[in-house]
Write an enzyme that holds these catalytic residues in place. Sequence first.
Site, PDB file in Angstrom:
ATOM      1  N   GLU A 190     -73.381  66.554  35.575  1.00 55.35           N
ATOM      2  CA  GLU A 190     -72.203  66.295  36.445  1.00 55.35           C
ATOM      3  C   GLU A 190     -72.580  65.476  37.821  1.00 55.35           C
ATOM      4  OE1 GLU A 190     -69.683  69.436  37.374  1.00 55.35           O
ATOM      5  OE2 GLU A 190     -68.843  69.262  35.427  1.00 55.35           O
ATOM      6  N   GLU A 259     -67.985  70.635  28.531  1.00 52.75           N
ATOM      7  CA  GLU A 259     -67.549  71.908  29.335  1.00 52.75           C
ATOM      8  C   GLU A 259     -66.006  71.996  28.904  1.00 52.75           C
ATOM      9  OE1 GLU A 259     -68.979  72.484  33.044  1.00 52.75           O
ATOM     10  OE2 GLU A 259     -71.050  71.968  32.547  1.00 52.75           O
TER      11      GLU A 259
HETATM   12  C1  GAL Z   1     -69.196  72.618  36.179  1.00 52.48           C
HETATM   13  C2  GAL Z   1     -70.460  72.650  36.148  1.00 52.48           C
HETATM   14  C3  GAL Z   1     -70.995  74.210  35.358  1.00 52.48           C
HETATM   15  C4  GAL Z   1     -70.335  75.404  35.954  1.00 52.48           C
HETATM   16  C5  GAL Z   1     -68.767  75.031  35.968  1.00 52.48           C
HETATM   17  C6  GAL Z   1     -67.978  76.236  36.592  1.00 52.48           C
HETATM   18  O1  GAL Z   1     -68.864  71.710  37.217  1.00 52.48           O
HETATM   19  O2  GAL Z   1     -71.221  71.728  35.210  1.00 52.48           O
HETATM   20  O3  GAL Z   1     -72.462  74.282  35.348  1.00 52.48           O
HETATM   21  O4  GAL Z   1     -70.887  75.369  37.390  1.00 52.48           O
HETATM   22  O5  GAL Z   1     -68.490  73.805  36.749  1.00 52.48           O
HETATM   23  O6  GAL Z   1     -68.274  77.346  35.959  1.00 52.48           O
END
Ligand code: GAL
Length: 851
Positions: A190, A259
């Site tokens: 990210e 994600e």
């Molecule tokens: C994203 C990140 C993850 C985790 C998530 C929140 O921004 O890539 O590693 O931190 O947020 O749980």
Amino acid sequence: MSVVESRKDMLSALLLAILLFDCNFLQTAVSTSVTYDSKALIINGKRRILQSGSVHYPRTTPDVWPEIIRKAKEGGLDVIETYVFWNYHEPVRGEYYFEGRFDLIRFVKEVYKAGLFVHLRIGPYACAEWNYGGFPIWLHFIPGIQFRTKNDLFQGEMERFLAKIVDMMKDENLFLSQGGPIILAQVENEYGNVEAAYGVDGALYVKWAAETAVGLNTSVPWVMCAQWDAPDPIINTCNGFYCDGFTPNSPFKPSMWTENYVGWFLAFGYAVPFRPVEDLAFAVARFFERGGTFQNYYMYFGGTNFGRTAGGPLIATSYDYDAPINEYGFINQPKWGHLRDLHIAIKQCEDHLVNANATQISLGENLEAHVYYRSSNDCAAFLANYGSSSDATVNFSGKSYFLPAWSVSILPDCVNVVFNTAKVISQITLNDEPFTRNITMRESSLSSASWSWYKEKPGIWGNSSFEASSLLEQINTTKDTSDFLWYTISIDVDGNNKQNQTNEVGLLIGSLGHAAILFVNKQLVAFGYGNHDDASFVLSAKVDFHSGSNKIEILSMMIGLQNYGPWFDIQGAGIRSVVLAGLQDSEKDLSSAQWTYQVGLEGEYLGLDNVSLANSSLWTDEGALPINRSLTWYKTAFLAPEGNGPVSLNLSGMGKGQAWVNGLSIGRYWSQYLSPSSGCSEPCDYRGTYDASKCLKKCGQPAQTLYHIPRSWLQHSENLLVIHEELGGDPKTISVVAQIGQVICGRISEDHLPPADTWERGVGFVSTTPQLRLACETGQRIASIRFASLGNPQGSCGAHRLGSCHADVSSFVKQVCVGEERCSIPVSMDTLGDPCPNLTKTLAVEAHCLG
Ligand code: GAL
């Protein structure tokens, strides 16, 4: 043989050899490669629709990995995704650790054994609510280093670690081209969200990271998530609650979602977030409907932040995340089951999704279809109602279909609906609800256990103290060897200067975070703390100084190093200003006075958490057990609960601290920090756009009261429990909680769709009767049926009531289910009898599983 013949033979032998060579070549190229095109990842020559889920290996213990992976596979996943946690793999530069919970190779091999693929997010920056985002603290102390930007020192270290991990995987033949399970790798994480803060160097760093990754020749594609400018051939992927509007930065790249948040993480002082499965399923269905090809649940199993692994500030110890598999490794229903049904439905469309382009058809306001035609009479369709309030009936291909608001129906043959995201038929499981706790949990109080204790005194405790004429930043001072730093000073207050009648003498302490206890003349005066979103705070305290010398001792605490944001690594913590206010003369700024420091606590230095000190005379049990006393260490022994079910420690009666079982830290606890009393919504309307603050529970309560003790950390005989209480609590309130069972419920109407897995292409539904299916956790069986009614049963799981129409089907249900690990009951009037012929009936069953 004539010359001609022999020449002919030679020619055909040559031709055969060429052919064979070609075939072999093709064979190797096709059977063991991962490539991609605009439609999908191509694995072994085949475009694939892939369901993936995050499981972070150190967030559980290795003995549990196979069970989690098995449940992930049964839940319909194809891929397991994990970060790699640099700071635990290389705690000291050049000294590597890959044992126990950090045995990455073993984890990847477990996934392979289960027949699933791996997406390895090497980073090495992880974020992940993990201490310092996964960066080793020693990195910070390399003079001249700057993290995550064009900086030779950082780039050198990053490249070295990336190469180390890639080489380890290659040595074990773990990439797909070597016959292993790894199909994808990630570099950075990210970075696009913070890139602007690094100026031009940010863009250069992205380019460098991409080139470096590609240069490692993994033979699998690399991704960069949330990285709009990811250079070719790196695939830029989407992260978010929804990704159906996402388009990659090149027409040659597939649309991938790395994600998909199944809930959200928990921080101390906050209510517990959850995400309704109807919305999650809607997001996933919309993604595939609109051309998506790979989707990863963050997290599929969240687990626990043991020890001091939690990121910060103030990330809680539980990383449950409302994931399909809960913190303890139990299936979280209806989430797991509804997603499993969804995955089956999507899989039934896979050939169409990867081989055809979507035809989009408007079906009205907020209503649309995407149809994937393989030929004019062979198609798969998704029908969507993306409006958040109105249900609709739509006409599609001459048939009408009911679409609840905020839902997608999946029609693998363009005719039959095999799944609708809003219609949950999966069972519900109650694990830890107050109204079922007495039959699902066995709680053994430690009130009559024999306790020993060690009382720390505030302030400097040993000869490693040192002085400075300023307030020091905490991370630079402790090097994260401890959460704690003592800031101490003596001040003289003379009688005349002390007080007039109107002014109060006070101390104003400004802190960058995360929490601090103020002691004056060895008495606890005040406690101040920040929160996850802003860890800084001001502690103001009225102080009753006496004439003469007064001792000010501030214990500044960190609760996990920051893991997110631009330049997060230099955000800092600790006390930054101390002002004495209300003296008759003037204010007195102590910020540049001479302070004496000590890193850590005396008990940490002594090693009171260690098993080897369990019988040490440092511990005492003479006199009364101290309660509600700050800085107190407690020790007792307890027996492991019988069975194999999850075990936890109920620490609701304690303040703030850390707990160890047999010398292993089960994490930080903070029971005294209550979440805001408002802002919760339970139940939460799944319709409409979700965000992390939309659906919350446990308002006005501690974020967490139960703290997971892994079964494999327990021994059959006595187990050593050590608690360090920082604020004050009563150890006699602590109990050991064992989960012995679950209450499970199923509810389905006679007009409901049969389950998606009973549909076959070209055949249709194999069974036409909806089934009520119940399943206990592995190792448990249905012990009793608490409720069973056919008709219009009222209430909800754990609180069912009979409706006006009711047939008592308990004896039938008991006969089919009691004693079984799983059972299914056809909702058929022929079998069950019809209590009210003119009504569409529902069957509701509530069962008690016991281990
Ligand atoms: C994203 C990140 C993850 C985790 C998530 C929140 O921004 O890539 O590693 O931190 O947020 O749980």
